[in-house]
Design a protein around this motif. Structure first.
Motif, mmCIF file in Angstrom:
data_model
loop_
_atom_site.group_PDB
_atom_site.id
_atom_site.type_symbol
_atom_site.label_atom_id
_atom_site.label_comp_id
_atom_site.label_asym_id
_atom_site.label_seq_id
_atom_site.Cartn_x
_atom_site.Cartn_y
_atom_site.Cartn_z
ATOM 1 N N LEU A 148 0.824 -1.211 0.000
ATOM 2 C CA LEU A 148 0.000 0.000 0.000
ATOM 3 C C LEU A 148 0.859 1.262 0.000
ATOM 4 O O LEU A 148 0.590 2.207 -0.754
ATOM 5 C CB LEU A 148 -0.935 -0.002 1.209
ATOM 6 N N ALA A 149 1.879 1.289 0.830
ATOM 7 C CA ALA A 149 2.734 2.476 0.900
ATOM 8 C C ALA A 149 3.433 2.728 -0.429
ATOM 9 O O ALA A 149 3.515 3.871 -0.905
ATOM 10 C CB ALA A 149 3.760 2.314 2.023
ATOM 11 N N THR A 150 3.931 1.661 -1.054
ATOM 12 C CA THR A 150 4.631 1.801 -2.330
ATOM 13 C C THR A 150 3.693 2.284 -3.421
ATOM 14 O O THR A 150 4.008 3.203 -4.189
ATOM 15 C CB THR A 150 5.264 0.458 -2.743
ATOM 16 N N ALA A 158 2.535 5.956 -2.733
ATOM 17 C CA ALA A 158 3.628 6.902 -2.996
ATOM 18 C C ALA A 158 3.854 7.069 -4.489
ATOM 19 O O ALA A 158 4.113 8.180 -4.979
ATOM 20 C CB ALA A 158 4.904 6.417 -2.303
ATOM 21 N N ARG A 159 3.745 5.983 -5.234
ATOM 22 C CA ARG A 159 3.909 6.026 -6.684
ATOM 23 C C ARG A 159 2.833 6.893 -7.331
ATOM 24 O O ARG A 159 3.072 7.545 -8.351
ATOM 25 C CB ARG A 159 3.856 4.606 -7.239
ATOM 26 N N ASP A 160 1.648 6.908 -6.707
ATOM 27 C CA ASP A 160 0.552 7.711 -7.237
ATOM 28 C C ASP A 160 0.548 9.141 -6.701
ATOM 29 O O ASP A 160 -0.397 9.890 -6.939
ATOM 30 C CB ASP A 160 -0.785 7.044 -6.896
ATOM 31 N N GLY A 161 1.583 9.517 -5.950
ATOM 32 C CA GLY A 161 1.718 10.904 -5.534
ATOM 33 C C GLY A 161 1.238 11.220 -4.141
ATOM 34 O O GLY A 161 1.249 12.380 -3.725
ATOM 35 N N PHE A 162 0.807 10.211 -3.370
ATOM 36 C CA PHE A 162 0.346 10.452 -2.011
ATOM 37 C C PHE A 162 1.531 10.448 -1.044
ATOM 38 O O PHE A 162 2.547 9.794 -1.265
ATOM 39 C CB PHE A 162 -0.641 9.366 -1.570
ATOM 40 N N THR A 163 1.364 11.163 0.050
ATOM 41 C CA THR A 163 2.286 11.058 1.174
ATOM 42 C C THR A 163 1.741 9.995 2.114
ATOM 43 O O THR A 163 0.544 9.992 2.410
ATOM 44 C CB THR A 163 2.392 12.397 1.921
ATOM 45 N N THR A 164 2.584 9.078 2.582
ATOM 46 C CA THR A 164 2.088 7.997 3.428
ATOM 47 C C THR A 164 2.887 7.889 4.721
ATOM 48 O O THR A 164 4.054 8.277 4.791
ATOM 49 C CB THR A 164 2.148 6.635 2.706
ATOM 50 N N HIS A 165 2.217 7.360 5.729
ATOM 51 C CA HIS A 165 2.865 6.989 6.985
ATOM 52 C C HIS A 165 2.207 5.700 7.442
ATOM 53 O O HIS A 165 0.980 5.563 7.357
ATOM 54 C CB HIS A 165 2.696 8.075 8.038
ATOM 55 N N SER A 166 2.990 4.757 7.921
ATOM 56 C CA SER A 166 2.466 3.443 8.284
ATOM 57 C C SER A 166 2.750 3.123 9.745
ATOM 58 O O SER A 166 3.784 3.526 10.291
ATOM 59 C CB SER A 166 3.098 2.350 7.413
#
Length: 236
Positions: A23-25, A28-36
């Motif tokens: 999900l994070a990868t 992020a590839r689609d331009g979102f900022t993520t935190h897990s």
């Protein structure tokens, strides 16, 4: 609009490392900022620190009851909450929606579909305003799309993002009857095949508790309509 959606922060609360990583990868590839994070103990501090627009919440965490965590998250934020769960029963889905989830996705799921759902929810939350300087006023109910604030008789009412979109959609066309499919399409911005009737039913139930039961009328076997003339008792 796509730029706004792509800049959104997504908090992933999931104890399975493989799912977190995928999900994070992908996000992020689609331009979102993520935190897990992998536990409920880490989720609330991360929520406060990151202020995400979207929370992906696994109900089956090892250290907390998923429904209790959902309740705590909803009490702290109006962000879109999408539940990820291996539980496919109607009772679990309804419970999650009653506690404030905006969507419920059963594992295993298609990652691209999940991303599409996230984008659909964000588009609704950041949709361009037709008349940003003119709040919608119906009797003692005022809905301000610019600030996404609602008051009843001057009293602020706290709504989730999806509750706000649902209320505005119905109130903008008073007395017009909308089917559940129409509500999903216009207030959720989602394909009806992604949702179930319980999604709309439970959001209407929560809205009635917050803005008054008489404002949203059930039209049997058809759907719902907003009734502007009946004085409503505002639930405490």
């Amino acid at each position: 609009m796509e730029r706004v959606v792509n800049g959104a922060c997504v908090l992933i609360v999931e104890d399975e490392p493989a799912i977190r990583e995928v999900l994070a990868t992908l996000l992020a590839r689609d331009g979102f900022t993520t935190h897990s994070c992998a536990t409920g103990a880490d989720a609330l501090p991360a929520l406060d620190a990151m202020a995400p627009e979207v929370v992906l919440l696994d109900l089956g965490l090892p250290d907390v009851n998923g429904f209790d965590l959902l309740r705590a998250i909803r009490a702290r934020t109006g962000a879109t909450v999408i539940v990820l769960s291996g539980r496919a029963s109607e009772s679990d889905r309804v419970s999650a929606l009653e506690l404030g989830a905006d969507d419920y996705v059963v594992k295993p799921f298609l990652t691209r579909e999940l991303v599409a759902r996230i984008r659909a929810h964000l588009r609704r939350s950041t949709a361009p305003l037709d008349r940003p300087d003119r709040p919608l006023v119906v009797g003692d109910l005022e809905i301000d799309r610019r600030s996404r604030e609602v008051t009843v008789a001057g009293r602020p009412v706290s709504l989730t993002a999806r509750e706000f979109d649902l209320l505005h959609f119905l109130a903008a066309s008073p007395r017009q009857v909308f089917s559940r499919d129409q509500i999903l399409e216009h207030a959720w911005g989602s394909s009806v095949v992604w949702q179930q009737d319980a999604t709309v039913t439970e959001h209407v139930h929560r809205l009635r508790q917050k803005v008054g039961a008489d404002r949203i009328v059930t039209v049997r076997s058809v759907g719902y309509r907003f009734e502007p003339l009946v004085p409503a008792h505002v639930a405490e």
